[in-house]
Design an enzyme around this catalytic site. Structure first.
Site, short mmCIF file in Angstrom:
data_model
loop_
_atom_site.label_atom_id
_atom_site.label_comp_id
_atom_site.label_asym_id
_atom_site.label_seq_id
_atom_site.Cartn_x
_atom_site.Cartn_y
_atom_site.Cartn_z
N GLY A 72 0.83 -1.21 0.00
CA GLY A 72 0.00 0.00 0.00
C GLY A 72 0.86 1.25 0.00
O GLY A 72 0.52 2.25 -0.66
N THR A 73 1.95 1.22 0.72
CA THR A 73 2.82 2.41 0.78
C THR A 73 3.38 2.73 -0.60
O THR A 73 3.39 3.89 -1.02
CB THR A 73 3.95 2.17 1.80
OG1 THR A 73 3.38 2.17 3.12
CG2 THR A 73 5.00 3.26 1.73
N GLN A 178 -7.86 0.47 3.03
CA GLN A 178 -8.73 -0.04 4.10
C GLN A 178 -10.13 -0.43 3.63
O GLN A 178 -10.88 -1.03 4.38
CB GLN A 178 -8.84 0.98 5.24
CG GLN A 178 -7.55 1.14 6.05
CD GLN A 178 -7.15 -0.11 6.82
OE1 GLN A 178 -7.93 -1.05 6.99
NE2 GLN A 178 -5.90 -0.15 7.27
N SER A 198 -4.45 -3.08 -1.40
CA SER A 198 -3.41 -3.95 -0.86
C SER A 198 -3.95 -5.35 -0.58
O SER A 198 -5.15 -5.53 -0.38
CB SER A 198 -2.87 -3.32 0.42
OG SER A 198 -1.93 -4.18 1.02
N CYS A 324 4.13 6.25 21.92
CA CYS A 324 5.19 6.80 22.76
C CYS A 324 6.51 6.28 22.24
O CYS A 324 6.80 5.11 22.33
CB CYS A 324 5.01 6.36 24.21
SG CYS A 324 6.30 6.95 25.29
#
Lengths: 385, 128
Positions: A72-73, A178, A198, A324
């Protein structure tokens, strides 16, 4: 043994057994290079062509309008940069909630002198087509808006945006990674000129994806080398992957509708269960225009990662809506764009259900979430975050 | 699992979590940019820690670090706790990944602040 529940289907899916079976001969029996003239090569070429026909039939497009890529990228990079670079200079319209593959491609174009408008979204994560209309300029050369958001599941009004794009004569790229195989896509009715999709989000293998490019759309390649894919994407074809994608698409065509209904019902069961038991929760995303299996839930004043960790220890796989890294927490760019307050956004957890999810799984998750959030909140300073 | 069994145990079963009323000393620390926050409440008897409780907001390691700190501080001289090092907390957790070292730093900072507060209050009482 601990129960294991996988609720991260927006990240990746298990390969469907029918897909695995179809792929296996293409690792060891049919291993030729599709570009080779000999029989080994011709067998591989035939498999690639057959898979391309299957995907084309599913999308109701011509086989020669499809280019297979590695993911997909790559498809998003190809779609966004390919459209812009083919026009040399100008203005690109996209949104603030795109996948990073689109956002960072747009930023790369900015660094090369293109102008980019990043459209805002409403509280449900939806782009307003009127904002697209207002953003259009005489030098606008491409529009890239996703079909559905991977984090919150909101489905964008691509049909209305496509109509505007067509009216303005601007090519329209849609990141459908998606939605492909989950939600109906009609590239003609939606006036889509380029569409990223994808394999591994729809029970196909990783490492295979594609870009639909409407015939006649000016597009430059971003990967150079041999003459593969009608000279649009160089590199030896991933034959087992392409075969797997073809089969995955065929399975989706068969199962998509019934699965969407079942998965939707389970997603609602989960949210209703959590809402009834846990204080200070909210469901992010559009109430109706959303992916069937996605539930992005914020737990106020709890940090996402602690929930993800505690659920992981109970065998449940979900993903954190804030990340994080190296001691700095970044709330999701999607939730920030939606205006979700920080004390909520930091506690966002995404669950994405799939074809194997059961009601028992969902009930186990509801019970686990209830216990985990209560426990973490017991150790929490009042009013922190 | 990127976290040690000790860390996971403290995260799942935090020791001494919650508020303490009328503490002899309290202090907190937070990690800028991350939002992590840890607060300790100390009960002191004859210059030594009789009881500690904590409250924490943050990722799993932050909660575990606060929990383990209440255990390793038990019975120690408050002067000693006023110079508590993050490394001691990290060691008690059997290590922390590089990107989670701040969990021990926040817990150590909060414990030092709480100990200093207890010392200040004790001196205040003597003067009074």
């Amino acid at each position: 043994m601990t129960r294991r529940v996988y609720l991260d289907h927006n990240a990746s899916t298990p390969v469907h057994p029918e897909v695995v079976a179809e792929m296996l001969p293409y690792f060891s029996d049919v291993y030729g290079n599709p570009s080779s003239v000999h029989g080994f090569g011709r067998d591989a070429r035939a498999a690639v062509d057959a898979a391309r026909d299957r995907v084309a039939a599913f999308l109701r497009v011509r086989p020669d309008e499809l280019v297979f890529t590695s993911g997909g990228t790559e498809s998003d990079n190809f779609g966004v940069k390919g459209l812009a670079l083919a026009r040399g200079r100008g203005h690109v319209i996209t949104s603030k909630v795109e996948h990073h593959a689109v956002l960072r491609s747009a930023q790369a174009l900015e660094a090369q002198g293109f102008a980019v408008s990043y459209l805002p979204v409403d509280q449900h994560g939806m782009v307003d087509p009127d904002d697209v209309r207002r953003a259009l300029r005489p030098d606008t050369i491409a529009i890239s808006i996703m079909h559905a958001n991977s984090e919150v599941g909101t489905i964008q009004p691509v049909r209305a945006i496509g109509a505007l794009a067509r009216e303005a004569g601007v090519p329209f790229h849609v990141d459908a990674v998606q939605t492909f195989g989950k939600v109906e896509i009609d590239v003609d009715a939606m006036n889509i000129d380029a569409l990223s999709f994808s394999g591994h989000k729809i029970y196909g293998p990783k490492g295979i994806a594609g870009l639909y490019i409407r015939r006649g759309t000016k597009m430059v390649s971003i990967q150079h080398g041999g003459e593969h894919e009608r000279r649009r994407r160089a590199g030896t074809e991933n034959v087992p992957g392409i075969v797997g994608l073809g089969k995955a698409v065929e399975v989706r065509a068969r199962d998509m509708k019934t699965e969407a209904e079942a998965v939707s019902a389970l997603r609602d069961r989960m949210w209703e269960g959590i809402r009834a038991r846990v204080l200070e929760v909210r469901l992010n995303g559009h109430p109706t225009e959303r992916l069937p299996g996605t539930a992005n839930i914020c737990y106020r004043n709890v940090e996402s990662e602690s929930i993800v960790l505690a659920l992981d220890l109970k065998g449940i796989a979900v993903s954190a809506g804030s990340a994080c890294t190296a001691g700095s927490v970044e709330p999701s760019h999607v939730l920030v764009a939606m205006g979700v307050p920080l004390d909520w956004a930091m506690g966002a957890v995404r669950s994405s259900l799939g074809r194997s999810t059961t009601a028992e799984d969902v009930d186990y998750v509801v019970a686990s979430v209830t216990e985990v959030v209560r426990r973490i909140r017991q150790a929490m300073p009042v009013g922190a975050a | 699992m990127r976290y040690s069994p000790t860390l996971v145990d403290h995260f799942l079963n935090p020791r001494n979590a919650g508020l303490m009323r009328e503490a002899d000393g309290s202090g907190s620390d937070e990690y800028a940019g991350c939002g992590d926050l840890t607060r300790f409440y100390l009960r002191v008897r004859e210059g030594h820690l009789a009881e500690a409780r904590f409250q924490a907001y943050g990722c799993g390691p932050t909660i575990a670090a606060a929990s383990v700190a209440t255990e390793l501080a038990a019975g120690r001289a408050v002067e000693d706790l006023a110079t508590l090092k993050a490394q001691e907390i990290e060691d008690a957790l059997d290590g922390l990944p590089e990107d989670r070292k701040h969990a021990a730093e926040v817990a150590a900072g909060a414990m030092r602040a709480a100990a200093l507060d207890a010392l200040r209050r004790r001196h205040g009482n003597r003067e009074a």
